[in-house]
Design an enzyme around this catalytic site. Structure first.
Site, PDB file in Angstrom:
ATOM      1  N   HIS A 124       0.865  -1.180   0.000  1.00  0.00           N
ATOM      2  CA  HIS A 124       0.000   0.000   0.000  1.00  0.00           C
ATOM      3  C   HIS A 124       0.902   1.232   0.000  1.00  0.00           C
ATOM      4  O   HIS A 124       2.027   1.187   0.519  1.00  0.00           O
ATOM      5  CB  HIS A 124      -0.857  -0.054   1.270  1.00  0.00           C
ATOM      6  N   ASP A 201       3.185  -4.042   8.136  1.00  0.00           N
ATOM      7  CA  ASP A 201       1.935  -3.306   7.950  1.00  0.00           C
ATOM      8  C   ASP A 201       0.815  -4.311   8.215  1.00  0.00           C
ATOM      9  O   ASP A 201       0.549  -5.183   7.385  1.00  0.00           O
ATOM     10  CB  ASP A 201       1.878  -2.758   6.520  1.00  0.00           C
ATOM     11  N   LYS A 227     -10.212  -0.600  10.727  1.00  0.00           N
ATOM     12  CA  LYS A 227     -10.243  -1.790   9.868  1.00  0.00           C
ATOM     13  C   LYS A 227     -10.495  -3.062  10.688  1.00  0.00           C
ATOM     14  O   LYS A 227     -10.452  -4.164  10.156  1.00  0.00           O
ATOM     15  CB  LYS A 227      -8.935  -1.914   9.086  1.00  0.00           C
TER      16      LYS A 227
END
Lengths: 413, 137
Positions: A124, A201, A227
Protein backbone atom coordinates in the site's frame (compact mmCIF):
# COMPACT_ATOMS: atom_id res chain seq x y z
CA UNK A 1 -25.24 -21.62 11.83
CA UNK A 2 -23.90 -18.59 13.70
CA UNK A 3 -21.89 -19.49 16.76
CA UNK A 4 -22.22 -15.97 18.10
CA UNK A 5 -25.09 -13.79 17.01
CA UNK A 6 -22.75 -10.82 16.96
CA UNK A 7 -21.69 -11.89 13.48
CA UNK A 8 -25.19 -11.17 12.28
CA UNK A 9 -25.89 -7.87 10.57
CA UNK A 10 -28.52 -7.28 13.27
CA UNK A 11 -25.63 -6.43 15.55
CA UNK A 12 -24.47 -3.65 13.25
CA UNK A 13 -26.87 -0.68 13.23
CA UNK A 14 -25.71 0.59 9.83
CA UNK A 15 -27.36 -2.40 8.14
CA UNK A 16 -30.74 -1.65 9.58
CA UNK A 17 -32.99 -0.67 6.69
CA UNK A 18 -35.36 2.20 7.17
CA UNK A 19 -37.95 0.40 5.08
CA UNK A 20 -38.24 -2.93 3.36
CA UNK A 21 -38.30 -1.34 -0.11
CA UNK A 22 -34.76 -0.05 0.18
CA UNK A 23 -32.24 -1.75 -2.10
CA UNK A 24 -29.99 -4.41 -0.61
CA UNK A 25 -27.03 -3.23 1.44
CA UNK A 26 -24.17 -5.47 0.40
CA UNK A 27 -21.01 -3.98 1.86
CA UNK A 28 -17.95 -5.58 0.29
CA UNK A 29 -15.44 -2.80 0.98
CA UNK A 30 -14.13 -3.90 4.37
CA UNK A 31 -10.51 -3.43 3.35
CA UNK A 32 -11.31 0.28 3.14
CA UNK A 33 -13.14 0.37 6.45
CA UNK A 34 -15.32 -1.92 8.53
CA UNK A 35 -18.74 -1.34 10.04
CA UNK A 36 -19.11 -0.96 13.79
CA UNK A 37 -20.97 -3.30 16.13
CA UNK A 38 -23.41 -1.85 18.63
CA UNK A 39 -21.03 -2.61 21.50
CA UNK A 40 -18.35 -0.30 20.06
CA UNK A 41 -20.88 2.48 19.52
CA UNK A 42 -22.19 1.98 23.07
CA UNK A 43 -18.72 2.14 24.60
CA UNK A 44 -17.91 5.43 22.90
CA UNK A 45 -21.33 6.93 23.43
CA UNK A 46 -21.19 6.09 27.12
CA UNK A 47 -18.08 8.23 27.55
CA UNK A 48 -19.58 11.14 25.65
CA UNK A 49 -22.85 11.02 27.55
CA UNK A 50 -21.84 9.90 31.04
CA UNK A 51 -18.29 10.83 32.08
CA UNK A 52 -16.24 12.56 29.39
CA UNK A 53 -13.02 14.15 30.64
CA UNK A 54 -9.48 14.37 29.31
CA UNK A 55 -7.19 11.59 30.43
CA UNK A 56 -4.38 11.92 33.00
CA UNK A 57 -5.21 15.48 33.92
CA UNK A 58 -8.11 15.71 36.28
CA UNK A 59 -8.25 14.81 39.95
CA UNK A 60 -11.89 13.98 39.68
CA UNK A 61 -13.98 10.92 38.95
CA UNK A 62 -14.62 11.47 35.27
CA UNK A 63 -10.97 11.90 34.43
CA UNK A 64 -9.99 8.98 36.62
CA UNK A 65 -12.53 6.83 34.83
CA UNK A 66 -11.47 7.78 31.28
CA UNK A 67 -7.81 7.40 32.29
CA UNK A 68 -8.48 3.93 33.68
CA UNK A 69 -10.42 2.89 30.57
CA UNK A 70 -7.73 4.30 28.27
CA UNK A 71 -5.01 2.38 30.13
CA UNK A 72 -7.13 -0.75 30.14
CA UNK A 73 -7.58 -0.46 26.37
CA UNK A 74 -3.84 -0.21 25.89
CA UNK A 75 -3.50 -3.47 27.83
CA UNK A 76 -6.28 -5.01 25.73
CA UNK A 77 -4.38 -4.15 22.54
CA UNK A 78 -1.18 -5.60 23.99
CA UNK A 79 -2.95 -8.84 24.95
CA UNK A 80 -4.72 -8.98 21.57
CA UNK A 81 -1.42 -9.10 19.70
CA UNK A 82 0.47 -11.05 22.35
CA UNK A 83 2.81 -8.21 23.34
CA UNK A 84 4.59 -8.69 26.67
CA UNK A 85 4.18 -5.11 27.87
CA UNK A 86 1.42 -2.59 27.41
CA UNK A 87 4.17 0.06 27.16
CA UNK A 88 4.96 -1.40 23.75
CA UNK A 89 1.65 -0.08 22.44
CA UNK A 90 1.71 3.48 21.11
CA UNK A 91 -1.63 4.94 20.06
CA UNK A 92 -1.53 6.87 16.80
CA UNK A 93 -4.13 8.06 14.33
CA UNK A 94 -3.89 5.09 11.97
CA UNK A 95 -1.54 2.66 10.21
CA UNK A 96 -0.19 5.40 7.95
CA UNK A 97 0.77 7.59 10.89
CA UNK A 98 2.36 4.65 12.69
CA UNK A 99 4.54 3.83 9.69
CA UNK A 100 5.46 7.46 9.10
CA UNK A 101 6.41 7.84 12.78
CA UNK A 102 8.85 4.92 12.46
CA UNK A 103 10.17 6.26 9.15
CA UNK A 104 10.91 9.70 10.57
CA UNK A 105 12.59 8.30 13.68
CA UNK A 106 14.72 5.86 11.70
CA UNK A 107 15.67 8.66 9.31
CA UNK A 108 16.74 10.79 12.23
CA UNK A 109 18.55 8.15 14.31
CA UNK A 110 19.35 5.04 12.33
CA UNK A 111 19.76 5.15 8.56
CA UNK A 112 23.09 6.09 7.01
CA UNK A 113 23.87 7.00 3.42
CA UNK A 114 23.90 3.90 1.24
CA UNK A 115 21.71 1.82 3.57
CA UNK A 116 19.08 -0.30 1.87
CA UNK A 117 15.36 -0.64 2.52
CA UNK A 118 13.33 -3.51 1.07
CA UNK A 119 9.62 -3.29 0.27
CA UNK A 120 7.40 -5.43 -1.92
CA UNK A 121 5.79 -4.23 -5.15
CA UNK A 122 2.39 -5.01 -3.66
CA UNK A 123 2.64 -2.62 -0.73
CA UNK A 124 0.00 0.00 0.00
CA UNK A 125 1.24 3.55 -0.58
CA UNK A 126 1.40 4.02 3.18
CA UNK A 127 4.09 1.37 3.42
CA UNK A 128 5.86 2.38 0.21
CA UNK A 129 5.89 6.16 -0.03
CA UNK A 130 7.56 6.88 3.35
CA UNK A 131 10.47 4.62 2.38
CA UNK A 132 10.56 5.82 -1.23
CA UNK A 133 10.73 9.41 0.01
CA UNK A 134 13.46 8.63 2.56
CA UNK A 135 15.51 6.95 -0.14
CA UNK A 136 15.39 10.22 -2.11
CA UNK A 137 16.12 12.57 0.78
CA UNK A 138 18.60 10.47 2.75
CA UNK A 139 20.53 8.80 -0.11
CA UNK A 140 19.28 5.32 0.70
CA UNK A 141 18.57 2.53 -1.76
CA UNK A 142 15.02 1.22 -2.07
CA UNK A 143 14.88 -2.36 -3.28
CA UNK A 144 11.58 -3.72 -4.56
CA UNK A 145 10.63 -7.37 -4.35
CA UNK A 146 8.30 -8.48 -7.12
CA UNK A 147 5.82 -11.29 -7.40
CA UNK A 148 6.76 -14.82 -8.37
CA UNK A 149 5.14 -16.60 -11.31
CA UNK A 150 2.17 -17.60 -9.15
CA UNK A 151 1.54 -14.06 -7.95
CA UNK A 152 2.96 -14.37 -4.42
CA UNK A 153 5.75 -12.42 -2.73
CA UNK A 154 8.95 -13.61 -4.41
CA UNK A 155 10.78 -15.11 -1.46
CA UNK A 156 13.68 -16.29 -3.63
CA UNK A 157 14.25 -12.79 -4.98
CA UNK A 158 14.02 -11.51 -1.39
CA UNK A 159 16.72 -13.91 -0.21
CA UNK A 160 19.00 -12.73 -3.03
CA UNK A 161 18.25 -9.06 -2.35
CA UNK A 162 18.95 -9.15 1.38
CA UNK A 163 22.47 -7.97 2.12
CA UNK A 164 24.52 -6.54 5.00
CA UNK A 165 23.39 -3.13 3.74
CA UNK A 166 19.70 -3.96 4.35
CA UNK A 167 18.63 -2.03 7.38
CA UNK A 168 14.86 -2.26 7.14
CA UNK A 169 12.33 -4.56 5.55
CA UNK A 170 8.81 -3.09 5.35
CA UNK A 171 6.17 -5.66 4.47
CA UNK A 172 2.41 -6.13 4.63
CA UNK A 173 1.01 -9.04 6.58
CA UNK A 174 -1.80 -9.31 4.03
CA UNK A 175 -1.65 -7.31 0.80
CA UNK A 176 -4.58 -4.97 0.23
CA UNK A 177 -5.18 -5.74 -3.46
CA UNK A 178 -4.13 -9.32 -4.06
CA UNK A 179 -5.20 -10.47 -0.60
CA UNK A 180 -2.10 -12.65 -0.35
CA UNK A 181 -0.75 -13.63 3.05
CA UNK A 182 2.99 -12.93 3.10
CA UNK A 183 5.39 -15.44 4.72
CA UNK A 184 6.10 -13.13 7.62
CA UNK A 185 7.93 -15.55 9.90
CA UNK A 186 10.41 -16.45 7.19
CA UNK A 187 10.86 -12.84 6.08
CA UNK A 188 11.47 -11.71 9.66
CA UNK A 189 13.85 -14.56 10.45
CA UNK A 190 15.93 -13.96 7.31
CA UNK A 191 15.98 -10.22 7.91
CA UNK A 192 17.09 -10.51 11.51
CA UNK A 193 19.88 -12.92 10.53
CA UNK A 194 21.55 -10.15 8.54
CA UNK A 195 20.78 -7.50 11.14
CA UNK A 196 17.82 -5.75 9.52
CA UNK A 197 14.79 -4.38 11.33
CA UNK A 198 11.34 -5.44 10.11
CA UNK A 199 8.16 -3.37 10.05
CA UNK A 200 4.90 -5.18 9.40
CA UNK A 201 1.94 -3.31 7.95
CA UNK A 202 -0.84 -5.15 9.77
CA UNK A 203 -3.78 -3.13 8.43
CA UNK A 204 -5.33 -5.99 6.42
CA UNK A 205 -4.06 -8.72 8.72
CA UNK A 206 -5.27 -7.70 12.13
CA UNK A 207 -8.98 -8.53 11.91
CA UNK A 208 -8.64 -11.66 9.76
CA UNK A 209 -5.80 -13.69 11.24
CA UNK A 210 -4.51 -13.93 14.82
CA UNK A 211 -1.27 -12.08 15.49
CA UNK A 212 1.23 -13.16 18.14
CA UNK A 213 4.07 -10.69 18.43
CA UNK A 214 6.25 -13.02 20.49
CA UNK A 215 5.91 -15.62 17.79
CA UNK A 216 6.43 -13.18 14.90
CA UNK A 217 9.19 -11.18 16.54
CA UNK A 218 8.85 -8.24 14.16
CA UNK A 219 10.36 -4.97 15.35
CA UNK A 220 7.34 -2.84 14.47
CA UNK A 221 3.70 -3.60 13.77
CA UNK A 222 1.24 -0.97 12.55
CA UNK A 223 -2.54 -1.24 12.24
CA UNK A 224 -5.74 0.80 12.32
CA UNK A 225 -8.75 0.60 14.57
CA UNK A 226 -11.25 1.30 11.83
CA UNK A 227 -10.24 -1.79 9.87
CA UNK A 228 -11.01 -4.04 12.84
CA UNK A 229 -14.56 -2.95 13.66
CA UNK A 230 -13.31 -0.04 15.76
CA UNK A 231 -13.61 3.69 15.14
CA UNK A 232 -11.61 5.85 12.77
CA UNK A 233 -8.95 8.12 14.26
CA UNK A 234 -7.15 5.46 16.28
CA UNK A 235 -4.23 3.35 15.22
CA UNK A 236 -1.52 1.35 16.89
CA UNK A 237 2.22 1.19 16.60
CA UNK A 238 3.79 -1.75 18.39
CA UNK A 239 7.52 -1.48 18.97
CA UNK A 240 9.85 -3.31 21.32
CA UNK A 241 10.13 -1.76 24.77
CA UNK A 242 13.91 -1.56 24.65
CA UNK A 243 13.86 0.33 21.35
CA UNK A 244 11.17 2.70 22.57
CA UNK A 245 12.94 3.47 25.82
CA UNK A 246 16.21 4.24 24.00
CA UNK A 247 14.57 6.42 21.34
CA UNK A 248 13.96 10.14 21.58
CA UNK A 249 10.36 11.24 20.90
CA UNK A 250 9.32 12.78 17.61
CA UNK A 251 6.17 14.78 18.31
CA UNK A 252 6.61 17.16 21.22
CA UNK A 253 4.07 18.87 23.41
CA UNK A 254 1.78 18.16 26.31
CA UNK A 255 1.52 14.80 28.06
CA UNK A 256 4.87 13.50 26.85
CA UNK A 257 6.99 15.37 29.43
CA UNK A 258 7.59 14.67 33.11
CA UNK A 259 9.13 18.05 33.63
CA UNK A 260 9.88 21.12 31.52
CA UNK A 261 10.84 24.43 33.08
CA UNK A 262 11.95 26.27 29.96
CA UNK A 263 15.58 25.33 30.43
CA UNK A 264 15.66 21.57 30.52
CA UNK A 265 13.24 18.79 29.81
CA UNK A 266 12.64 15.33 31.16
CA UNK A 267 10.54 13.18 28.82
CA UNK A 268 7.75 11.00 30.14
CA UNK A 269 8.20 7.26 30.19
CA UNK A 270 7.15 5.00 27.39
CA UNK A 271 4.48 4.98 25.98
CA UNK A 272 3.44 8.53 26.88
CA UNK A 273 6.76 9.77 25.51
CA UNK A 274 5.40 9.09 22.02
CA UNK A 275 1.87 10.39 22.53
CA UNK A 276 2.03 14.16 22.50
CA UNK A 277 -1.13 16.16 23.11
CA UNK A 278 -4.57 14.95 24.05
CA UNK A 279 -4.86 11.38 22.81
CA UNK A 280 -7.91 10.04 21.00
CA UNK A 281 -8.97 8.40 24.25
CA UNK A 282 -12.61 7.87 23.29
CA UNK A 283 -11.53 6.26 20.05
CA UNK A 284 -9.09 4.09 22.01
CA UNK A 285 -11.98 3.04 24.25
CA UNK A 286 -13.90 2.20 21.09
CA UNK A 287 -10.95 0.15 19.90
CA UNK A 288 -10.96 -1.69 23.20
CA UNK A 289 -14.62 -2.54 22.67
CA UNK A 290 -13.80 -3.73 19.13
CA UNK A 291 -11.16 -6.05 20.57
CA UNK A 292 -13.70 -7.38 23.07
CA UNK A 293 -16.01 -8.01 20.11
CA UNK A 294 -13.34 -9.83 18.10
CA UNK A 295 -12.36 -11.92 21.12
CA UNK A 296 -15.98 -12.89 21.60
CA UNK A 297 -16.40 -13.84 17.95
CA UNK A 298 -13.07 -15.67 17.94
CA UNK A 299 -10.67 -16.03 15.05
CA UNK A 300 -11.83 -19.61 14.40
CA UNK A 301 -15.32 -18.33 13.59
CA UNK A 302 -13.92 -15.42 11.56
CA UNK A 303 -11.69 -17.70 9.50
CA UNK A 304 -14.50 -20.19 9.00
CA UNK A 305 -16.92 -17.53 7.77
CA UNK A 306 -14.39 -15.77 5.55
CA UNK A 307 -13.17 -19.06 4.07
CA UNK A 308 -16.70 -19.84 2.85
CA UNK A 309 -17.17 -16.33 1.41
CA UNK A 310 -13.74 -16.29 -0.25
CA UNK A 311 -14.11 -19.75 -1.73
CA UNK A 312 -17.55 -19.10 -3.19
CA UNK A 313 -16.64 -15.68 -4.54
CA UNK A 314 -13.36 -16.90 -5.99
CA UNK A 315 -14.84 -19.94 -7.73
CA UNK A 316 -17.82 -17.91 -8.90
CA UNK A 317 -15.54 -15.30 -10.44
CA UNK A 318 -13.36 -17.94 -12.06
CA UNK A 319 -16.49 -19.42 -13.67
CA UNK A 320 -17.09 -16.17 -15.57
CA UNK A 321 -14.57 -16.36 -18.40
CA UNK A 322 -14.57 -12.62 -18.94
CA UNK A 323 -13.28 -12.11 -15.39
CA UNK A 324 -9.56 -11.88 -14.62
CA UNK A 325 -8.66 -12.27 -10.97
CA UNK A 326 -5.51 -10.43 -9.97
CA UNK A 327 -2.72 -12.32 -8.29
CA UNK A 328 -2.63 -16.06 -7.52
CA UNK A 329 -5.21 -18.22 -9.25
CA UNK A 330 -5.63 -20.47 -6.22
CA UNK A 331 -6.99 -19.99 -2.72
CA UNK A 332 -3.69 -20.92 -1.07
CA UNK A 333 -2.36 -18.25 1.32
CA UNK A 334 -5.19 -15.87 0.54
CA UNK A 335 -7.16 -13.69 2.89
CA UNK A 336 -10.63 -12.32 2.22
CA UNK A 337 -9.76 -9.83 -0.53
CA UNK A 338 -10.21 -10.42 -4.25
CA UNK A 339 -9.35 -7.86 -6.93
CA UNK A 340 -10.48 -8.54 -10.46
CA UNK A 341 -11.38 -7.04 -13.81
CA UNK A 342 -14.32 -7.76 -16.08
CA UNK A 343 -13.52 -7.58 -19.78
CA UNK A 344 -15.13 -4.75 -21.70
CA UNK A 345 -15.80 -2.42 -18.80
CA UNK A 346 -13.62 -0.11 -16.72
CA UNK A 347 -13.48 -0.97 -13.02
CA UNK A 348 -14.98 2.37 -12.11
CA UNK A 349 -17.97 1.84 -14.39
CA UNK A 350 -18.45 -1.69 -13.08
CA UNK A 351 -18.47 -0.48 -9.49
CA UNK A 352 -21.10 2.12 -10.36
CA UNK A 353 -23.35 -0.52 -11.96
CA UNK A 354 -22.88 -2.76 -8.91
CA UNK A 355 -23.67 0.17 -6.62
CA UNK A 356 -26.96 0.71 -8.43
CA UNK A 357 -27.88 -2.78 -7.20
CA UNK A 358 -26.74 -2.06 -3.65
CA UNK A 359 -23.36 -3.77 -3.91
CA UNK A 360 -20.54 -1.64 -2.49
CA UNK A 361 -17.07 -2.42 -3.77
CA UNK A 362 -13.95 -0.38 -4.35
CA UNK A 363 -12.61 0.47 -7.79
CA UNK A 364 -9.35 2.09 -8.80
CA UNK A 365 -5.77 1.39 -7.84
CA UNK A 366 -6.52 0.98 -4.11
CA UNK A 367 -3.48 3.06 -3.13
CA UNK A 368 -1.30 0.43 -4.79
CA UNK A 369 -0.03 2.36 -7.81
CA UNK A 370 3.28 0.48 -8.22
CA UNK A 371 1.46 -2.86 -8.25
CA UNK A 372 -1.01 -1.74 -10.92
CA UNK A 373 1.82 -0.23 -12.97
CA UNK A 374 3.74 -3.51 -12.77
CA UNK A 375 0.62 -5.48 -13.76
CA UNK A 376 0.01 -2.93 -16.56
CA UNK A 377 -3.62 -2.44 -15.65
CA UNK A 378 -5.22 0.97 -15.13
CA UNK A 379 -7.55 -0.09 -12.34
CA UNK A 380 -9.31 -3.04 -10.72
CA UNK A 381 -12.46 -3.80 -8.78
CA UNK A 382 -11.97 -5.11 -5.25
CA UNK A 383 -14.16 -7.23 -2.98
CA UNK A 384 -13.19 -7.47 0.67
CA UNK A 385 -15.22 -9.35 3.24
CA UNK A 386 -16.05 -8.81 6.89
CA UNK A 387 -17.57 -10.90 9.65
CA UNK A 388 -21.12 -9.80 8.82
CA UNK A 389 -21.04 -10.70 5.13
CA UNK A 390 -23.02 -13.74 4.06
CA UNK A 391 -22.97 -16.40 1.40
CA UNK A 392 -26.32 -15.08 0.16
CA UNK A 393 -24.63 -11.73 -0.51
CA UNK A 394 -21.83 -13.40 -2.46
CA UNK A 395 -24.39 -15.28 -4.58
CA UNK A 396 -26.31 -12.05 -5.19
CA UNK A 397 -23.12 -10.30 -6.24
CA UNK A 398 -22.23 -13.10 -8.68
CA UNK A 399 -25.73 -13.02 -10.15
CA UNK A 400 -25.55 -9.26 -10.75
CA UNK A 401 -22.01 -9.50 -12.12
CA UNK A 402 -23.13 -12.13 -14.59
CA UNK A 403 -26.01 -9.88 -15.69
CA UNK A 404 -23.59 -7.02 -16.24
CA UNK A 405 -21.27 -9.35 -18.12
CA UNK A 406 -24.10 -10.46 -20.39
CA UNK A 407 -25.00 -6.86 -21.06
CA UNK A 408 -21.46 -5.61 -21.68
CA UNK A 409 -19.99 -8.57 -23.53
CA UNK A 410 -23.00 -10.21 -25.15
CA UNK A 411 -25.27 -7.25 -25.76
CA UNK A 412 -28.08 -8.74 -23.69
CA UNK A 413 -30.19 -6.09 -21.94
CA UNK B 1 -23.49 12.21 -29.92
CA UNK B 2 -26.89 13.78 -29.37
CA UNK B 3 -25.81 16.85 -27.42
CA UNK B 4 -29.26 18.19 -26.68
CA UNK B 5 -30.73 15.00 -25.29
CA UNK B 6 -29.49 14.23 -21.77
CA UNK B 7 -28.10 10.78 -21.12
CA UNK B 8 -30.81 9.27 -19.00
CA UNK B 9 -28.84 6.87 -16.89
CA UNK B 10 -25.42 5.49 -16.23
CA UNK B 11 -26.33 2.37 -18.18
CA UNK B 12 -27.17 4.54 -21.20
CA UNK B 13 -23.79 6.22 -20.84
CA UNK B 14 -22.07 2.85 -20.93
CA UNK B 15 -24.00 1.89 -24.05
CA UNK B 16 -22.94 5.18 -25.62
CA UNK B 17 -19.32 4.66 -24.72
CA UNK B 18 -19.42 1.08 -25.86
CA UNK B 19 -20.38 2.21 -29.35
CA UNK B 20 -17.18 3.98 -30.37
CA UNK B 21 -18.85 5.71 -33.34
CA UNK B 22 -20.75 7.84 -30.83
CA UNK B 23 -17.54 9.48 -29.73
CA UNK B 24 -16.34 11.28 -32.81
CA UNK B 25 -13.24 12.65 -31.13
CA UNK B 26 -11.81 9.40 -29.82
CA UNK B 27 -8.60 8.63 -31.63
CA UNK B 28 -5.11 9.91 -32.24
CA UNK B 29 -3.99 12.78 -34.45
CA UNK B 30 -1.12 11.97 -36.77
CA UNK B 31 0.79 15.21 -36.17
CA UNK B 32 -0.60 16.96 -33.13
CA UNK B 33 0.73 20.36 -32.18
CA UNK B 34 0.22 19.71 -28.49
CA UNK B 35 -0.34 16.52 -26.50
CA UNK B 36 -1.62 16.81 -22.95
CA UNK B 37 -1.98 14.07 -20.36
CA UNK B 38 -4.68 13.98 -17.73
CA UNK B 39 -4.46 11.43 -14.93
CA UNK B 40 -6.82 10.45 -12.15
CA UNK B 41 -4.38 8.28 -10.27
CA UNK B 42 -6.80 6.81 -7.77
CA UNK B 43 -9.34 5.83 -10.44
CA UNK B 44 -6.93 4.60 -13.05
CA UNK B 45 -8.01 7.16 -15.66
CA UNK B 46 -5.32 8.27 -18.10
CA UNK B 47 -6.48 10.42 -21.01
CA UNK B 48 -4.36 11.97 -23.74
CA UNK B 49 -5.76 15.15 -25.29
CA UNK B 50 -4.25 16.06 -28.64
CA UNK B 51 -4.72 19.37 -30.41
CA UNK B 52 -3.97 20.88 -33.75
CA UNK B 53 -3.92 24.64 -34.14
CA UNK B 54 -4.22 27.00 -37.04
CA UNK B 55 -3.61 30.71 -36.71
CA UNK B 56 -3.48 30.27 -32.93
CA UNK B 57 -6.94 28.76 -32.87
CA UNK B 58 -8.00 25.19 -32.07
CA UNK B 59 -8.61 23.37 -35.31
CA UNK B 60 -8.84 19.76 -34.15
CA UNK B 61 -9.14 18.09 -30.75
CA UNK B 62 -8.94 14.35 -30.15
CA UNK B 63 -8.65 12.16 -27.09
CA UNK B 64 -7.54 8.64 -26.30
CA UNK B 65 -6.38 6.49 -23.39
CA UNK B 66 -7.62 4.21 -20.64
CA UNK B 67 -10.52 5.65 -18.77
CA UNK B 68 -13.95 5.11 -17.32
CA UNK B 69 -16.96 6.09 -19.38
CA UNK B 70 -17.54 9.35 -17.53
CA UNK B 71 -13.98 10.53 -18.18
CA UNK B 72 -14.47 9.59 -21.82
CA UNK B 73 -17.74 11.56 -21.95
CA UNK B 74 -15.98 14.54 -20.36
CA UNK B 75 -13.21 14.25 -22.91
CA UNK B 76 -15.63 14.03 -25.86
CA UNK B 77 -17.52 17.04 -24.50
CA UNK B 78 -14.32 19.08 -24.20
CA UNK B 79 -13.11 18.17 -27.68
CA UNK B 80 -16.48 19.19 -29.14
CA UNK B 81 -16.38 22.47 -27.21
CA UNK B 82 -12.78 23.24 -28.13
CA UNK B 83 -13.43 22.74 -31.84
CA UNK B 84 -16.55 24.90 -31.59
CA UNK B 85 -15.05 27.71 -29.46
CA UNK B 86 -11.65 27.53 -31.15
CA UNK B 87 -10.11 30.12 -28.81
CA UNK B 88 -7.14 29.03 -26.75
CA UNK B 89 -8.57 30.13 -23.46
CA UNK B 90 -10.30 28.57 -20.43
CA UNK B 91 -13.70 27.02 -20.96
CA UNK B 92 -16.16 28.16 -18.30
CA UNK B 93 -17.21 25.41 -15.92
CA UNK B 94 -20.92 26.09 -16.47
CA UNK B 95 -20.44 25.92 -20.25
CA UNK B 96 -18.70 22.58 -19.85
CA UNK B 97 -21.39 21.19 -17.54
CA UNK B 98 -24.20 22.33 -19.83
CA UNK B 99 -22.55 20.63 -22.74
CA UNK B 100 -21.80 17.48 -20.72
CA UNK B 101 -25.51 17.19 -19.93
CA UNK B 102 -25.16 14.29 -17.53
CA UNK B 103 -25.95 14.02 -13.82
CA UNK B 104 -23.10 12.39 -11.98
CA UNK B 105 -22.55 11.74 -8.29
CA UNK B 106 -20.06 13.98 -6.42
CA UNK B 107 -17.70 11.02 -6.11
CA UNK B 108 -17.40 10.88 -9.92
CA UNK B 109 -16.76 14.60 -10.39
CA UNK B 110 -13.05 14.18 -10.98
CA UNK B 111 -13.79 11.64 -13.71
CA UNK B 112 -16.11 13.99 -15.58
CA UNK B 113 -13.80 16.95 -15.07
CA UNK B 114 -10.52 15.26 -15.97
CA UNK B 115 -10.02 16.70 -19.47
CA UNK B 116 -11.68 20.01 -18.56
CA UNK B 117 -9.09 20.42 -15.78
CA UNK B 118 -6.29 19.28 -18.08
CA UNK B 119 -7.25 22.02 -20.58
CA UNK B 120 -7.68 24.65 -17.86
CA UNK B 121 -4.21 23.88 -16.48
CA UNK B 122 -2.73 24.08 -19.95
CA UNK B 123 -4.23 27.46 -20.92
CA UNK B 124 -3.51 29.01 -17.54
CA UNK B 125 0.17 28.06 -17.55
CA UNK B 126 1.18 28.10 -21.18
CA UNK B 127 2.20 31.44 -22.72
CA UNK B 128 1.12 32.46 -26.24
CA UNK B 129 1.91 31.79 -29.06
CA UNK B 130 1.25 28.03 -29.16
CA UNK B 131 4.43 26.03 -29.48
CA UNK B 132 4.72 22.66 -31.14
CA UNK B 133 6.18 20.94 -28.09
CA UNK B 134 4.91 17.47 -27.23
CA UNK B 135 4.43 17.01 -23.52
CA UNK B 136 5.83 13.59 -22.65
CA UNK B 137 4.11 11.23 -20.30
Amino acid sequence: MLKFKGMSQDYFPVFKKKNAKEPPLVYFDNAATTQKPQSVLNAMNEVYTAFNANVYRGNYYWSEKTTALYSACRQKVASFIGASHSEEIIFTRNTTESINLVAQILARDYFKKGDEIIVSIAEHHSNYLPWWQLAQTHHLKLKIIGLNSEGYFDLEQFKKTLSPKTKLVAIAGVTNVLGTINPLKEIISLSHKIGSLVLVDGAQLISHLPVNINNLDCDFLAFSGHKMYGPTGIGVLYAKKLWLSQTEPLLLGGEMVNNFDGNSVCWANVPQKFEAGTPAYIEAIGLGAAIDYLNKVGFSAIEEREKVLLQNAFVGLQNIKEVTILGPQTLKDRSSIIAFNLKGIHAHDLSELLAEKGIMVRAGVHCAGPLHSMLKIPASTRLSFGVYNTLAEVKYFLKILQEINQSVNYGKR
Amino acid sequence: MEKDKPISSFKNLLELVGGSSHFKHRGLLSHPDVTLLGINESCGDKIILQLKFKDNKVQQAFFNGESCSLSALGAETMCTLLEKEKAVKPIEEKTFLKSLNFNFSPVRKKCAYLVWKTWQNYVSSKPQPISKKKIKE
